[in-house]
Write a protein that holds these residues in place. Sequence first.
Motif, PDB file in Angstrom:
ATOM      1  N   LEU A  62      47.558   3.239  96.706  1.00  0.00           N
ATOM      2  CA  LEU A  62      48.024   2.983  95.337  1.00  0.00           C
ATOM      3  C   LEU A  62      48.004   1.483  95.041  1.00  0.00           C
ATOM      4  O   LEU A  62      47.619   1.052  93.953  1.00  0.00           O
ATOM      5  CB  LEU A  62      49.444   3.539  95.158  1.00  0.00           C
ATOM      6  N   PHE A  63      48.389   0.699  96.046  1.00  0.00           N
ATOM      7  CA  PHE A  63      48.386  -0.759  95.891  1.00  0.00           C
ATOM      8  C   PHE A  63      46.967  -1.259  95.580  1.00  0.00           C
ATOM      9  O   PHE A  63      46.755  -2.035  94.645  1.00  0.00           O
ATOM     10  CB  PHE A  63      48.932  -1.413  97.169  1.00  0.00           C
ATOM     11  N   THR A  71      45.966  -0.232  91.989  1.00  0.00           N
ATOM     12  CA  THR A  71      46.598  -1.022  90.915  1.00  0.00           C
ATOM     13  C   THR A  71      46.091  -2.471  90.928  1.00  0.00           C
ATOM     14  O   THR A  71      45.968  -3.085  89.868  1.00  0.00           O
ATOM     15  CB  THR A  71      48.140  -0.992  91.043  1.00  0.00           C
ATOM     16  N   GLN A  72      45.784  -2.988  92.115  1.00  0.00           N
ATOM     17  CA  GLN A  72      45.232  -4.344  92.203  1.00  0.00           C
ATOM     18  C   GLN A  72      43.882  -4.409  91.479  1.00  0.00           C
ATOM     19  O   GLN A  72      43.606  -5.323  90.721  1.00  0.00           O
ATOM     20  CB  GLN A  72      45.039  -4.758  93.666  1.00  0.00           C
ATOM     21  N   ARG A 112      44.427  -4.105  87.737  1.00  0.00           N
ATOM     22  CA  ARG A 112      44.985  -5.324  87.153  1.00  0.00           C
ATOM     23  C   ARG A 112      43.915  -6.415  87.059  1.00  0.00           C
ATOM     24  O   ARG A 112      43.809  -7.131  86.072  1.00  0.00           O
ATOM     25  CB  ARG A 112      46.166  -5.825  87.969  1.00  0.00           C
ATOM     26  N   ARG A 160      50.297   9.745  91.262  1.00  0.00           N
ATOM     27  CA  ARG A 160      51.517   8.958  91.094  1.00  0.00           C
ATOM     28  C   ARG A 160      51.765   8.671  89.615  1.00  0.00           C
ATOM     29  O   ARG A 160      52.874   8.839  89.123  1.00  0.00           O
ATOM     30  CB  ARG A 160      51.421   7.627  91.877  1.00  0.00           C
ATOM     31  N   GLU A 181      52.573  -6.162  82.970  1.00  0.00           N
ATOM     32  CA  GLU A 181      52.366  -4.996  83.846  1.00  0.00           C
ATOM     33  C   GLU A 181      52.844  -3.723  83.139  1.00  0.00           C
ATOM     34  O   GLU A 181      52.188  -2.680  83.205  1.00  0.00           O
ATOM     35  CB  GLU A 181      53.168  -5.212  85.139  1.00  0.00           C
ATOM     36  N   ARG A 238      54.312 -10.555  92.252  1.00  0.00           N
ATOM     37  CA  ARG A 238      53.364  -9.875  91.338  1.00  0.00           C
ATOM     38  C   ARG A 238      52.658  -8.712  92.026  1.00  0.00           C
ATOM     39  O   ARG A 238      52.362  -7.698  91.403  1.00  0.00           O
ATOM     40  CB  ARG A 238      52.383 -10.888  90.761  1.00  0.00           C
ATOM     41  N   ASP A 239      52.399  -8.866  93.315  1.00  0.00           N
ATOM     42  CA  ASP A 239      51.769  -7.759  94.056  1.00  0.00           C
ATOM     43  C   ASP A 239      52.672  -6.530  94.090  1.00  0.00           C
ATOM     44  O   ASP A 239      52.197  -5.398  94.138  1.00  0.00           O
ATOM     45  CB  ASP A 239      51.494  -8.188  95.513  1.00  0.00           C
ATOM     46  N   MET A 277      54.883  -5.656  91.828  1.00  0.00           N
ATOM     47  CA  MET A 277      55.334  -5.140  90.530  1.00  0.00           C
ATOM     48  C   MET A 277      54.948  -3.680  90.243  1.00  0.00           C
ATOM     49  O   MET A 277      55.774  -2.903  89.769  1.00  0.00           O
ATOM     50  CB  MET A 277      54.850  -6.052  89.405  1.00  0.00           C
ATOM     51  N   PRO A 278      53.697  -3.279  90.531  1.00  0.00           N
ATOM     52  CA  PRO A 278      53.377  -1.864  90.257  1.00  0.00           C
ATOM     53  C   PRO A 278      54.273  -0.903  91.033  1.00  0.00           C
ATOM     54  O   PRO A 278      54.802   0.055  90.478  1.00  0.00           O
ATOM     55  CB  PRO A 278      51.910  -1.737  90.711  1.00  0.00           C
ATOM     56  N   LEU A 279      54.472  -1.200  92.339  1.00  0.00           N
ATOM     57  CA  LEU A 279      55.320  -0.311  93.144  1.00  0.00           C
ATOM     58  C   LEU A 279      56.760  -0.343  92.635  1.00  0.00           C
ATOM     59  O   LEU A 279      57.478   0.663  92.675  1.00  0.00           O
ATOM     60  CB  LEU A 279      55.264  -0.709  94.615  1.00  0.00           C
ATOM     61  N   TYR A 297      56.919   1.910  89.702  1.00  0.00           N
ATOM     62  CA  TYR A 297      56.866   3.316  90.128  1.00  0.00           C
ATOM     63  C   TYR A 297      58.133   3.726  90.885  1.00  0.00           C
ATOM     64  O   TYR A 297      58.270   4.885  91.258  1.00  0.00           O
ATOM     65  CB  TYR A 297      55.653   3.547  91.037  1.00  0.00           C
ATOM     66  N   VAL A 322      46.081  -7.736  78.465  1.00  0.00           N
ATOM     67  CA  VAL A 322      47.477  -7.510  78.067  1.00  0.00           C
ATOM     68  C   VAL A 322      48.303  -8.784  78.256  1.00  0.00           C
ATOM     69  O   VAL A 322      47.880  -9.722  78.868  1.00  0.00           O
ATOM     70  CB  VAL A 322      48.115  -6.342  78.871  1.00  0.00           C
TER      71      VAL A 322
END
Lengths: 196, 307
Positions: A181-182, A185-186, A189, A156, B43, B7-8, B10-12, B15, A196
Motif C-alpha cells: 500500500l505504501f 500511494t507513493q 502521490r 484498502r 493528501e 509525509r511518507d 501520511m497515507p497510512l 487509513y 492538489v
Amino acid sequence: MAQAAVKMDEPELIRAAQKGDQRAFEQLVRLYDQNVLRLAFNLLRSPEDANDIYQEAFLRVYKNLHTFRFDCSFHTWLYRIVTNLCLDALRKRRVRREENTVVETGEGVLDRMDTVEEGRAHGDPQRQLLSSQLRERIQKVLGELTPRERMVFEMRHYQGLRLRTIGELLGTSEEAAKNCLFRATQKMRAALGDFV
Amino acid sequence: MKCEEARDRMPLFLYGELSFEEEERLETHIDECAGCREALGREKMLFQAFDAAQAVPSQGLLDNCRAELRGRIAQVEPERSGFWDKLREGFSIHFHFAPGWMQLVGALAMLVLGFAAARMTPGSMLGPWRTAGVAGEPVTSRVRYVEPVASGRVQIVVDETRQRVLSGYLEDQTIQRLLLKAAKDPSDAGLRVESVDLLKNRPQSAEVRTALLYALQHDPNAGVRLKALDGLKEFASDPETRQTLTQVLLKDDNPGVRTQVIDLLIQHRSEAMVGVLQELMNKEDNDYIRMRCQKALNEMNASVETY
C-alpha cells in the motif's frame, strides 16, 4: 426449499446450501455479491469483465461449497477466490494494456472519471480543466501500478478492508500488505501531487 | 520526526493503519510544522479525488449478473459432502496428531473400510459419484408425519420438493403464470425484481398489468416498484393506471419512485391532476419533485397552493 424462506444466519445458510438448498445458496450469494461486483467493476472497469469474475467466483463457490469446513470465515474464503480471479485478470490486462475509462452501464456509455469532474470543479472552467487533467493522471497511474499494488489499494481505499485482513486474503503478512500500500500511494502521490 | 518521514506516513495515517505511537509522533510533528499540515491537507484532497473516481456498477448490471448466475447454476450440480468426505474427515480428526505408524495403520484401515463401504453403501449416498439426471430427484425433503404401524413397522410421510428447469417464451401461459407467482414471492426481492423485469415486456396482457399495478403499490422493495413502473409507462394515459400512479405519488416513501411517477404523470396533464399536485406541494420534501410539480401547476395556470 421451504426452509430457506425462513430467515437464517450465515452458518445456517452455508449448511443448508451444502445440503443442496438452492434458495439458501442464493441468499448466501446476495449477502456478498454487491461488494464482489463493485470490487471487480472498479478494478477492471468493464461490465463484461466484472460479470465474468462474478460468474466464475460464485460458480466456484457453488461447486466447492462442500469443501468449506468453517476453518475461516466464509467472507475470507470467498474473497480469496475473488481476489485471485481479479489478480489474474489484471495480469492479463497488464499484458494487453487495454485500459479504458469509457464503460458501458445500464444507463448507457459513461466515462467513469466524469464523476471526479462533477464532484470537484462544478461551474469553474479553470478547475474543470485541472480536474480533467487530474482524472487522466489518476487513470494512468492506476494502470501503472502492479496488479498486487492495485489490488491492495483497491481493497484498502474502496472496500475499506484493514491491512491485516488484506494480508490474510492475499496469503501474505500484514506488513507485506502495508509495504504494498505504501508503494502504491507513493507512486500515486509522485504522479498526482502537483495537481492538489 | 523529520518532514520526509512524516509525509511518507501520511497515507497510512489517513487509513488509520499506524500504530498508536507512530500516530502520536506524526500528530506532534504536524502540530509543529506548517509545511506538513499543508501537505496533509493535499493528501486529503488526493484521497477525495480517488473517492470521486470510484466506478459503481449499476443495479442493471447486478440484476443481469444474478440472472445469468441463476441460469448457469441450474445447469451445474454442486459437489456434495458425501460418504467418502465424511469418512476422510473423520480419519483426519482421529489421526492428525498421531505418530507416523498410527497414521499408516489409519490409512490401511481406511482402505479396508473403503472396500467394505463401497460394497455396502447404497448409490444415493455416494455424493459426487451419483448418476446424472438430478432434475427428477428431490432437492429438499421434510418429514411431515410419523406413525407406528402393525408388526413393528413405521410409516413416514415425507414432503419432497423437486426442481425442474422450464424454458419458454413470455407468451406461454405456464411461463407467464410462474412469473406472476414469482413476482409476488414475499421471501425474495431479487426474484421479484427479475420476474417483474420480464413481465414488464408484456403489459398488454390485462393479468400482467394488474400484477404490475399491484407491485407498484404494494411491493416493499423500491427496485421492484421501479421495474413495475417501467412496464406501465405506455399506459400513463389509462385512467386506472393514472389513479394508481397518483396514489403512489402521494404515498410512496422512496423519492426515486416519486420522481419517476411525477415525470410520467405530467406527460399527460389533466385538470384532475391540479388538486393532487397542490396536495403534493404541501407535503413533498424533495426539491426536484417540488420543482416539477410547481412547473406543471404554472403551465396549467393553477395556483401552487390551496387556500
